[in-house]
Design an enzyme around this catalytic site. Sequence first.
Site, PDB file in Angstrom:
ATOM      1  N   CYS A 139       0.826  -1.217   0.000  1.00  0.00           N
ATOM      2  CA  CYS A 139       0.000   0.000   0.000  1.00  0.00           C
ATOM      3  C   CYS A 139       0.862   1.269   0.000  1.00  0.00           C
ATOM      4  O   CYS A 139       0.670   2.156  -0.814  1.00  0.00           O
ATOM      5  CB  CYS A 139      -0.946  -0.001   1.199  1.00  0.00           C
ATOM      6  SG  CYS A 139      -2.202  -1.279   1.043  1.00  0.00           S
ATOM      7  N   HIS A 140       1.823   1.321   0.937  1.00  0.00           N
ATOM      8  CA  HIS A 140       2.689   2.509   0.995  1.00  0.00           C
ATOM      9  C   HIS A 140       4.149   2.125   1.199  1.00  0.00           C
ATOM     10  O   HIS A 140       4.969   2.972   1.545  1.00  0.00           O
ATOM     11  CB  HIS A 140       2.238   3.448   2.122  1.00  0.00           C
ATOM     12  CG  HIS A 140       0.784   3.765   2.065  1.00  0.00           C
ATOM     13  ND1 HIS A 140      -0.165   3.051   2.789  1.00  0.00           N
ATOM     14  CD2 HIS A 140       0.096   4.678   1.347  1.00  0.00           C
ATOM     15  CE1 HIS A 140      -1.366   3.524   2.523  1.00  0.00           C
ATOM     16  NE2 HIS A 140      -1.240   4.507   1.653  1.00  0.00           N
ATOM     17  N   GLY A 141       4.437   0.857   1.032  1.00  0.00           N
ATOM     18  CA  GLY A 141       5.832   0.424   1.048  1.00  0.00           C
ATOM     19  C   GLY A 141       6.472   0.255   2.418  1.00  0.00           C
ATOM     20  O   GLY A 141       7.575   0.763   2.661  1.00  0.00           O
TER      21      GLY A 141
END
Length: 230
Positions: free
Chosen positions: A194-196
Site C-alpha cells: 500500500c505505501h511500502g
Amino acid sequence: MASLSTASRLCLRSAAKPSVPAVRALSSTAMRPDSATYNSPFKVSDKGNQIPSFGKYVSNSSPSKNLVFSYFMVGTMGALTAAGAKSTVSEFLVNMAASADVLAMAKVEVDLNTIPEGKNVIIKWRGKPVFVRHRTADEIEQANKVEVSSLRDPQTDEERVKNPEWLVMLGVCTHLGCVPIGEAGDYGGWFCPCHGSHYDISGRIRKGPAPLNLEIPEYDFPEDGKLVVG
Ligand code: FES
C-alpha cells in the site's frame, strides 16, 4: 331653621344604621341546639354514619399462630420474588452472552504438523488475517542478530515469540491496515504494497511509514503440534 336641620340629621342617622341585629337574630336561630332535630332533605339513612362490624374477619386462632402464618406468607412471597428476580437476571445474562458461533470464532485451532518449515499460512481469526510462519534455523538466527536499539519499535525476537520456530502475528499493517505480502520486502519478511512498509522475519518494522511492528495476538501451544489462537 335650626330645628329643621337637627330633625333631618336624626332622620339620616336612623336610616344609615345597619340592620345587624336582625341578621344576627336569624343566624342565632339557625345554630340553636334544637337544630339537631332538623331533617335535612339530603339525608338518606343513618347507616352511612355507622362503623361496620369486622367481626367475621377476626381470626379465631391464637396470636402466636397468626404470627407464624404471617411469617410464612412473608417468607414465601420473599422466596418467590427472589426466584423471579434470579430467573430474570439469568435470562438477561444468557441473552447478552456471546452466541455459540461467536465463541467458536473467538479461538482458532491450527494443526502445526501441516505447515512445512520455511512456509507461511494465513488463518482467519475474529475477521482478521493471522500469519503463522514455521521459521527455519537460519531465519531465527537472522531475527536474533538484529541490533534492537536501531529499530523503530524496539523489540527482541524473544519478546515476540513463545517458540522461536513459530512466529504468530496479525497480518495487518500498522500503518493503515493493509495486509502485507509474505516472503517479500528488503528484510526477507513481509512487505506492505500500500505505501511500502518492510517488516523483517520477526515482523518488526524496518522501513516505510508503518510506526509499529506487526501485532502479536493471544496464542498458545496446548500440546505438541497444536496452536490455539485467541
Ligand atoms: S498500509 Fe501498509 S504501508 Fe500503508
